[in-house]
Design a protein around this motif. Structure first.
Motif, PDB file in Angstrom:
ATOM      1  N   MET A  44       0.826  -1.203   0.000  1.00 20.96           N
ATOM      2  CA  MET A  44       0.000   0.000   0.000  1.00 20.96           C
ATOM      3  C   MET A  44       0.865   1.261   0.000  1.00 20.96           C
ATOM      4  O   MET A  44       0.533   2.254  -0.674  1.00 20.96           O
ATOM      5  CB  MET A  44      -0.942  -0.017   1.199  1.00 20.96           C
ATOM      6  CG  MET A  44      -1.967   1.111   1.185  1.00 20.96           C
ATOM      7  SD  MET A  44      -3.038   1.083  -0.285  1.00 20.96           S
ATOM      8  CE  MET A  44      -4.041  -0.362   0.082  1.00 20.96           C
ATOM      9  N   ALA A  45       1.970   1.231   0.720  1.00 16.14           N
ATOM     10  CA  ALA A  45       2.868   2.376   0.721  1.00 16.14           C
ATOM     11  C   ALA A  45       3.445   2.621  -0.677  1.00 16.14           C
ATOM     12  O   ALA A  45       3.544   3.763  -1.135  1.00 16.14           O
ATOM     13  CB  ALA A  45       4.001   2.153   1.722  1.00 16.14           C
ATOM     14  N   VAL A  46       3.797   1.527  -1.360  1.00 12.38           N
ATOM     15  CA  VAL A  46       4.314   1.667  -2.729  1.00 12.38           C
ATOM     16  C   VAL A  46       3.237   2.223  -3.647  1.00 12.38           C
ATOM     17  O   VAL A  46       3.497   3.107  -4.473  1.00 12.38           O
ATOM     18  CB  VAL A  46       4.834   0.310  -3.245  1.00 12.38           C
ATOM     19  CG1 VAL A  46       5.206   0.406  -4.718  1.00 12.38           C
ATOM     20  CG2 VAL A  46       6.041  -0.154  -2.442  1.00 12.38           C
ATOM     21  N   LEU A  47       2.018   1.706  -3.530  1.00  9.95           N
ATOM     22  CA  LEU A  47       0.924   2.185  -4.376  1.00  9.95           C
ATOM     23  C   LEU A  47       0.679   3.673  -4.186  1.00  9.95           C
ATOM     24  O   LEU A  47       0.515   4.423  -5.154  1.00  9.95           O
ATOM     25  CB  LEU A  47      -0.349   1.402  -4.059  1.00  9.95           C
ATOM     26  CG  LEU A  47      -1.626   1.883  -4.774  1.00  9.95           C
ATOM     27  CD1 LEU A  47      -1.558   1.555  -6.263  1.00  9.95           C
ATOM     28  CD2 LEU A  47      -2.864   1.261  -4.148  1.00  9.95           C
ATOM     29  N   THR A  48       0.654   4.124  -2.934  1.00  7.22           N
ATOM     30  CA  THR A  48       0.255   5.509  -2.663  1.00  7.22           C
ATOM     31  C   THR A  48       1.386   6.515  -2.841  1.00  7.22           C
ATOM     32  O   THR A  48       1.142   7.659  -3.222  1.00  7.22           O
ATOM     33  CB  THR A  48      -0.309   5.631  -1.234  1.00  7.22           C
ATOM     34  OG1 THR A  48       0.655   5.149  -0.299  1.00  7.22           O
ATOM     35  CG2 THR A  48      -1.598   4.839  -1.090  1.00  7.22           C
ATOM     36  N   ARG A  49       2.641   6.116  -2.604  1.00  6.40           N
ATOM     37  CA  ARG A  49       3.749   7.063  -2.674  1.00  6.40           C
ATOM     38  C   ARG A  49       4.689   6.829  -3.860  1.00  6.40           C
ATOM     39  O   ARG A  49       5.414   7.736  -4.250  1.00  6.40           O
ATOM     40  CB  ARG A  49       4.560   7.037  -1.370  1.00  6.40           C
ATOM     41  CG  ARG A  49       3.779   7.429  -0.133  1.00  6.40           C
ATOM     42  CD  ARG A  49       3.080   8.786  -0.289  1.00  6.40           C
ATOM     43  NE  ARG A  49       4.012   9.870  -0.499  1.00  6.40           N
ATOM     44  CZ  ARG A  49       4.443  10.702   0.459  1.00  6.40           C
ATOM     45  NH1 ARG A  49       4.028  10.528   1.702  1.00  6.40           N
ATOM     46  NH2 ARG A  49       5.275  11.673   0.181  1.00  6.40           N
ATOM     47  N   GLY A  50       4.698   5.645  -4.402  1.00  7.48           N
ATOM     48  CA  GLY A  50       5.588   5.355  -5.526  1.00  7.48           C
ATOM     49  C   GLY A  50       7.030   5.156  -5.073  1.00  7.48           C
ATOM     50  O   GLY A  50       7.416   5.515  -3.958  1.00  7.48           O
ATOM     51  N   LEU A  51       7.836   4.587  -5.974  1.00  5.30           N
ATOM     52  CA  LEU A  51       9.229   4.293  -5.645  1.00  5.30           C
ATOM     53  C   LEU A  51      10.217   5.113  -6.456  1.00  5.30           C
ATOM     54  O   LEU A  51      11.368   5.274  -6.052  1.00  5.30           O
ATOM     55  CB  LEU A  51       9.523   2.800  -5.881  1.00  5.30           C
ATOM     56  CG  LEU A  51       8.831   1.800  -4.966  1.00  5.30           C
ATOM     57  CD1 LEU A  51       9.190   0.375  -5.385  1.00  5.30           C
ATOM     58  CD2 LEU A  51       9.204   2.036  -3.512  1.00  5.30           C
ATOM     59  N   GLY A  52       9.798   5.603  -7.624  1.00  8.77           N
ATOM     60  CA  GLY A  52      10.765   6.215  -8.525  1.00  8.77           C
ATOM     61  C   GLY A  52      11.641   5.158  -9.168  1.00  8.77           C
ATOM     62  O   GLY A  52      11.621   3.979  -8.777  1.00  8.77           O
ATOM     63  N   VAL A  53      12.419   5.545 -10.154  1.00  8.73           N
ATOM     64  CA  VAL A  53      13.229   4.577 -10.886  1.00  8.73           C
ATOM     65  C   VAL A  53      14.244   3.867  -9.987  1.00  8.73           C
ATOM     66  O   VAL A  53      14.346   2.631 -10.009  1.00  8.73           O
ATOM     67  CB  VAL A  53      13.930   5.242 -12.092  1.00  8.73           C
ATOM     68  CG1 VAL A  53      14.849   4.235 -12.793  1.00  8.73           C
ATOM     69  CG2 VAL A  53      12.903   5.777 -13.075  1.00  8.73           C
ATOM     70  N   PRO A  54      15.028   4.585  -9.149  1.00  6.08           N
ATOM     71  CA  PRO A  54      16.014   3.870  -8.323  1.00  6.08           C
ATOM     72  C   PRO A  54      15.376   2.848  -7.383  1.00  6.08           C
ATOM     73  O   PRO A  54      15.882   1.736  -7.228  1.00  6.08           O
ATOM     74  CB  PRO A  54      16.710   4.986  -7.550  1.00  6.08           C
ATOM     75  CG  PRO A  54      16.508   6.214  -8.378  1.00  6.08           C
ATOM     76  CD  PRO A  54      15.158   6.045  -8.985  1.00  6.08           C
ATOM     77  N   GLY A  55      14.254   3.215  -6.751  1.00  3.41           N
ATOM     78  CA  GLY A  55      13.584   2.292  -5.850  1.00  3.41           C
ATOM     79  C   GLY A  55      12.995   1.095  -6.574  1.00  3.41           C
ATOM     80  O   GLY A  55      13.024  -0.035  -6.073  1.00  3.41           O
ATOM     81  N   ARG A  56      12.467   1.347  -7.793  1.00  5.91           N
ATOM     82  CA  ARG A  56      11.909   0.253  -8.587  1.00  5.91           C
ATOM     83  C   ARG A  56      13.002  -0.728  -9.010  1.00  5.91           C
ATOM     84  O   ARG A  56      12.812  -1.948  -8.989  1.00  5.91           O
ATOM     85  CB  ARG A  56      11.205   0.833  -9.800  1.00  5.91           C
ATOM     86  CG  ARG A  56      10.055   0.012 -10.326  1.00  5.91           C
ATOM     87  CD  ARG A  56       9.126   0.838 -11.191  1.00  5.91           C
ATOM     88  NE  ARG A  56       9.842   1.579 -12.207  1.00  5.91           N
ATOM     89  CZ  ARG A  56       9.660   2.856 -12.476  1.00  5.91           C
ATOM     90  NH1 ARG A  56       8.797   3.567 -11.777  1.00  5.91           N
ATOM     91  NH2 ARG A  56      10.332   3.451 -13.434  1.00  5.91           N
ATOM     92  N   VAL A  57      14.157  -0.195  -9.391  1.00  4.28           N
ATOM     93  CA  VAL A  57      15.292  -1.053  -9.757  1.00  4.28           C
ATOM     94  C   VAL A  57      15.746  -1.866  -8.546  1.00  4.28           C
ATOM     95  O   VAL A  57      16.001  -3.075  -8.639  1.00  4.28           O
ATOM     96  CB  VAL A  57      16.455  -0.216 -10.326  1.00  4.28           C
ATOM     97  CG1 VAL A  57      17.712  -1.069 -10.476  1.00  4.28           C
ATOM     98  CG2 VAL A  57      16.069   0.396 -11.668  1.00  4.28           C
ATOM     99  N   ALA A  58      15.829  -1.201  -7.388  1.00  4.18           N
ATOM    100  CA  ALA A  58      16.269  -1.894  -6.173  1.00  4.18           C
ATOM    101  C   ALA A  58      15.320  -3.028  -5.807  1.00  4.18           C
ATOM    102  O   ALA A  58      15.756  -4.138  -5.463  1.00  4.18           O
ATOM    103  CB  ALA A  58      16.384  -0.899  -5.017  1.00  4.18           C
TER     104      ALA A  58
END
Length: 427
Positions: A44-58
Motif C-alpha cells: 500500500m505504501a508503494v501504491l500511494t507514494r511510488g518508488l521512482g526509478v532507483p527504488g523500482r530497480v532496487a
C-alpha cells in the motif's frame, strides 16, 4: 532479521527504497519473516507514494535475487520476450523457436491465463503430453539442446514475487505500476537474460486499455530492466482487435503451427517485429529473418521443443490428430456490413465462459473450446462471411457464446485498424 517497519515507513513517508531496504523486504517475503500485515502495508505504501526509478530497480533486483538466478555458458545470447496479455496472442510459440533458429537461446518462463486473457502455458498444455513443469536442470538441458524451452516458473525462481503477488490481490494494490514492474521483471531476469523484448498491449482487449497507461508501464519496464542490467526495449502494440484469427487453446496452437508453416497475418507480422527487436538488443543481425521463418527452420525448432517437453514428435505433420476438437461448431451470423469496432475483452470473456479460460487460479480448462475465423476491423461480413465460428462443448454453451460474440462486434463504416505497432520504447 532486521525489523522491516522502518523500511515500510520510509516508503510511506516518501523517502524511497534503497538497496538494503529492498533486500530486507524481498528476503522477508521469501522466507516468511515479513508478515502478511507488513507485506500489505509495504504494498500500500508503494501504491500511494511510488518508488521512482532507483527504488523500482532496487526492488526488482532484490526480488530477482530472493531465489535462484540462472547462469549460462552458451554459444549465443540468452534472450526472452514478455507480453502483458491479450486475445489471440500466441506470439511466444513462434518467437521462441524463431530466435533459437537464429542462434539465440530462449529459456522462456511463462504463466497461465487468468481473467479474459489467455496464458501461454495453457495453450501449450493443449498439446497432449506437453509438460510445462520442468526442473531447473531440465530447463537448462532443453534450452541447451534445442535452443528454446517454454516452462512454468519453479519455486526457486523469484519466490518473493510469488508471495507479494498474492498479497497485492488481497490488499487492493494490483494496479501499482511499481509492483507490476517488479513482478514481471524479477521472474524474467531470474532466468539470467542478456536481452529482453516487451510487448505492452493497448486497446479494448488489453489489461491496460488506455494508451497513456500502456506508455507508463512500458517506460517503467524498460527503465527498470536496463537499470537492473538487462538490455531491454518495448513495443506498444494494438489490442483493439484480436491479434490472431482464433482465441482458445488448441485453436491458437493450430494457428501458431500454420504461421510456422508460412501463413501470413498480424500474428506473423508482430512476431517478426518483436524478433527483430530481440536480435538487435542481443547484438545480432535481423537480416533474412522472414526467410528463417519461411524456410521451416523455426518450425523444426518448435517440433523439437514440443518433443523434448513430452509432446508428440509428429505434431507439425499431423496437428489434427493431436489437438482435440470441440463437438459443437457454430457460426456467428451477421447482417451485411463492415466491422467498425470490436469489444475484444468481451471475446475473451466468451472464451472463458465456454470453459477455455479460468476466473480463479486452479480451475480446469477445456482445451477444445474457443473461437476461430474471427472477423477483423474493416472486414466485410454478412450471410457468406460470419463474424466467427464458435467451438463449444455443448449446444447450450454454444448458444451463449454466439450471443456474446455477436454483441462484441459493432458494424458500421469500415474501420481503419491503425498500426499494429503503436510505439517503441527504448533507453
Amino acid at each position: 532479521m532486521t525489523d522491516p517497519r522502518p523500511v515500510i515507513a520510509a516508503v510511506r513517508d516518501g523517502r524511497g527504497l534503497d538497496g538494503p531496504g529492498a533486500a530486507l523486504i524481498a528476503q522477508g517475503l521469501a522466507d516468511g519473516s515479513v508478515s502478511d500485515a507488513q507485506a500489505g502495508a509495504f504494498a500500500m505504501a508503494v501504491l500511494t507514494r511510488g518508488l521512482g526509478v532507483p527504488g523500482r530497480v532496487a526492488l526488482t533486483r532484490a526480488m530477482r535475487d530472493s531465489g535462484h538466478v540462472l547462469q549460462w555458458n552458451l554459444s549465443g545470447p540468452v534472450v526472452d520476450k514478455h507480453s502483458t496479455g491479450g486475445i489471440g496472442d500466441t506470439v511466444s510459440l513462434i518467437l521462441a523457436p524463431l530466435l533459437a533458429a537464429r542462434g539465440c537461446f530462449v529459456p522462456m518462463i511463462s504463466g497461465r491465463g487468468l481473467g479474459h486473457t489467455g496464458g501461454t502455458l495453457d495453450k501449450l498444455e493443449a498439446i497432449p503430453g506437453y509438460l510445462c513443469d520442468q526442473s531447473e536442470a531440465d530447463l537448462r538441458r532443453i534450452t541447451r539442446q534445442v535452443g528454446c524451452a517454454i516452462v512454468a516458473a519453479t519455486a526457486e525462481l523469484a519466490p518473493a514475487d510469488r508471495r507479494l503477488y498474492a498479497i497485492r490481490d488481497e490488499s487492493g494494490t494490483v494496479e501499482s505500476i511499481d509492483l507490476i514492474t517488479a513482478s514481471i521483471l524479477s521472474k524474467k531476469l531470474a532466468a539470467g537474460l542478456d536481452a529482453l523484448v516487451l510487448d505492452v498491449k493497448s486497446g479494448s482487449g488489453a489489461i491496460l486499455q488506455k494508451a497513456d497507461s500502456a506508455e507508463r508501464l512500458a517506460l517503467a519496464l524498460v527503465e527498470t530492466a536496463n537499470g537492473a542490467g538487462c538490455r531491454t526495449a518495448a513495443l506498444i502494440t494494438d489490442m483493439d482487435q484480436p491479434l490472431a484469427r482464433s482465441a482458445g487453446n488448441a485453436l491458437e496452437v493450430a494457428e501458431a503451427i500454420r504461421v510456422l508453416q508460412g501463413e501470413p497475418g498480424a500474428l506473423r507480422d508482430l512476431t517478426l517485429a518483436l524478433a527483430t527487436e530481440a536480435l538487435a538488443l542481443a547484438g545480432q543481425s535481423a537480416e533474412g529473418l522472414a526467410q528463417t521463418l519461411n524456410s521451416g527452420a523455426a518450425a523444426e525448432r518448435f517440433a523439437r521443443m514440443v518433443a523434448a517437453q513430452g509432446g508428440p514428435s509428429d505434431l507439425l505433420e499431423r496437428p489434427e490428430a493431436h489437438l482435440a476438437r470441440a463437438p459443437v461448431i457454430r457460426p456467428v451470423s451477421a447482417p451485411a456490413g463492415h466491422v467498425a469496432r470490436i469489444d475484444v475483452a468481451a471475446l475473451g470473456h466468451a472464451v472463458v465462459a465456454l470453459g477455455g479460460g479460468r476466473v480463479r487460479a486452479g480451475e480446469r480448462i477445456d482445451p477444445r473450446v474457443g473461437l476461430d475465423n474471427l472477423a477483423r476491423l474493416g472486414e466485410a461480413v454478412g450471410p457468406d462471411r460470419p463474424l466467427a465460428m464458435v467451438h463449444a462443448a455443448d449446444e447450450t454453451a454454444a448458444d451463449i457464446a454466439v450471443a456474446a460474440v455477436a454483441a462484441a462486434y459493432h458494424l458500421g463504416d469500415p474501420a481503419d485498424p491503425g498500426p499494429l505497432v503503436r510505439a517503441r520504447v527504448a533507453p
